[in-house]
Design a protein around this motif. Structure first.
Motif, mmCIF file in Angstrom:
data_model
loop_
_atom_site.group_PDB
_atom_site.id
_atom_site.type_symbol
_atom_site.label_atom_id
_atom_site.label_comp_id
_atom_site.label_asym_id
_atom_site.label_seq_id
_atom_site.Cartn_x
_atom_site.Cartn_y
_atom_site.Cartn_z
ATOM 1 N N UNK A 1 -6.956 0.180 -1.985
ATOM 2 C CA UNK A 1 -6.432 1.472 -1.521
ATOM 3 C C UNK A 1 -7.008 1.840 -0.161
ATOM 4 N N UNK A 2 -8.318 1.662 0.007
ATOM 5 C CA UNK A 2 -8.956 1.998 1.286
ATOM 6 C C UNK A 2 -8.457 1.093 2.402
ATOM 7 N N UNK A 3 -8.319 -0.200 2.106
ATOM 8 C CA UNK A 3 -7.827 -1.142 3.115
ATOM 9 C C UNK A 3 -6.400 -0.815 3.518
ATOM 10 N N UNK A 4 -5.585 -0.443 2.542
ATOM 11 C CA UNK A 4 -4.197 -0.089 2.824
ATOM 12 C C UNK A 4 -4.123 1.188 3.653
ATOM 13 N N UNK B 1 5.742 1.769 6.654
ATOM 14 C CA UNK B 1 6.888 0.964 6.266
ATOM 15 C C UNK B 1 6.896 0.641 4.787
ATOM 16 N N UNK B 2 8.019 0.108 4.302
ATOM 17 C CA UNK B 2 8.115 -0.283 2.891
ATOM 18 C C UNK B 2 7.044 -1.312 2.531
ATOM 19 N N UNK C 1 6.041 0.058 -4.618
ATOM 20 C CA UNK C 1 5.854 -1.360 -4.291
ATOM 21 C C UNK C 1 6.977 -2.155 -4.950
ATOM 22 N N UNK C 2 7.669 -2.948 -4.146
ATOM 23 C CA UNK C 2 8.701 -3.848 -4.677
ATOM 24 C C UNK C 2 8.141 -5.270 -4.683
ATOM 25 N N UNK C 3 8.208 -5.909 -5.815
ATOM 26 C CA UNK C 3 7.711 -7.278 -5.895
ATOM 27 C C UNK C 3 8.826 -8.257 -5.545
ATOM 28 N N UNK C 4 8.475 -9.304 -4.805
ATOM 29 C CA UNK C 4 9.480 -10.299 -4.410
ATOM 30 C C UNK C 4 9.936 -11.149 -5.595
ATOM 31 N N UNK C 5 9.115 -11.233 -6.624
ATOM 32 C CA UNK C 5 9.517 -11.936 -7.838
ATOM 33 C C UNK C 5 9.764 -13.419 -7.655
ATOM 34 N N UNK D 1 7.057 -3.282 5.717
ATOM 35 C CA UNK D 1 6.033 -2.944 6.697
ATOM 36 C C UNK D 1 4.710 -3.592 6.363
ATOM 37 N N UNK D 2 4.431 -3.711 5.063
ATOM 38 C CA UNK D 2 3.180 -4.321 4.589
ATOM 39 C C UNK D 2 3.503 -5.238 3.413
ATOM 40 N N UNK D 3 2.838 -6.391 3.414
ATOM 41 C CA UNK D 3 2.980 -7.337 2.309
ATOM 42 C C UNK D 3 1.642 -7.444 1.590
#
Length: 309
Positions: free
Chosen positions: A17-20, A27-28, A54-58, A171-173
């Motif tokens: 959380x802190x790093x994010x 961004x998404x 958060x959307x997972x690429x699956x 925006x972030x992975x």
């Protein structure tokens, strides 16, 4: 500007959380949790931690669906995995002998002028074996890709296009840990390397390992006994000059300085960096700009707290 953040395991001292938050990116957010295998996509806890959807690429489950519809691709993939497994076993036979000789020489006493050159030569042999192994692995991957190019795989193409679009929009992975070989395998299967290199990425544990130039497996205290560190494969090469070592506190035996100094010298000039709970390494434009709660493995076999601010 793409930023990479490498974190340790998110169990006892979570710092995702802190790093994010420090990224300041609106961004998404998408995640890659293929290393969790059957638990892939269970990201509600991650979303709660960072306070964002958060959307997972699956990509683990997508790969299973592809294999169900594309038997030729599945057979080709299985053939590659069998070759990689056999090659790893052959490499391990040679590595055991080379590492044993290097450790014996590093513990030996004698004429310093004679001994030093033999010690260096022994380490050079191990380094050469590692490079040879990575080249052999790369040849197997090239063969797979060349043969795959001749297959008609509409399901794979559709799934890959969907994943690529999600990744382009992100925006972030976030790349979670888990089984590092499965994680790397699925990222490569969907050919996501170049897109990930353009993105801001946070990877933890195995997710940090795949970002580097090579993936090094290590465990001095494994249940089946002490084993030599071994190169599993080249990594994605998004972060250069670092060898990430998650769970280092549990897996490295710092009471054996010869093992540690051989480890450090073997992978030099790359820095071997410990990633334990609460650890963080932030990289911007290829330069380390911040670290927290991590150490460098020194050529002396000791460790030193790595502080960059």
């Amino acid at each position: 500007m793409a930023i990479q953040v490498m974190l340790g395991p998110q169990g006892n001292r979570p710092n995702l959380a802190a790093a994010f938050e420090a990224l300041g990116n609106d961004g998404p957010v998408v995640s890659i949790t293929a290393g969790w295998r059957d638990s892939e996509g269970e990201v509600d806890g991650v979303a709660g931690d960072i306070g964002r959807p958060v959307r997972d690429l699956g990509i683990y489950q997508r790969a299973e669906a592809i294999f169900a519809h594309e038997p030729e691709l599945q057979a080709l993939h299985r053939e590659r995995q069998d070759k990689l497994l056999e090659l790893q076993q052959l490499y391990r036979v040679r590595l055991t002998a080379a590492m044993s000789a290097a450790r014996k020489l590093l513990r030996s006493e004698g004429d310093p002028d004679l001994l030093k050159l033999e010690q260096r030569a022994a380490i050079t042999q191990v380094r050469g074996l590692d490079r040879h192994h990575v080249r052999r692995i790369a040849a197997i991957h090239r063969e797979f890709n060349e043969r795959r190019a001749h297959l008609t795989v509409p399901t794979a193409r559709q799934q890959r296009e969907e994943v690529e679009q999600m990744l382009r929009d992100a925006g972030v992975v976030l790349i979670a840990g888990g089984h590092v070989a499965v994680l790397l395998n699925r990222i490569r299967l969907f050919r996501l390397e170049s897109l990930l290199a353009e993105k801001t990425v946070i990877g933890w544990s195995a997710g940090a390992m795949v970002l580097g130039e090579r993936i090094v497996l290590f465990h001095d205290n494994a249940p089946q006994g002490r084993r030599d560190a071994e190169v599993l494969d080249a990594g994605l090469g998004i972060v250069n000059g670092l060898v990430p070592l998650p769970h280092a506190r549990e897996r490295l035996d710092w009471t054996r300085p010869v093992r540690m100094l051989l480890f450090a010298r073997r992978f030099a000039p790359s820095k071997c960096v410990t990633l334990d709970a609460g650890s963080q390494v932030r990289i911007e434009d290829g330069r380390v700009t911040a670290t927290a709660r991590c150490s460098l493995m020194l050529r002396s076999g000791r460790k030193k707290r790595w502080s960059v601010r």
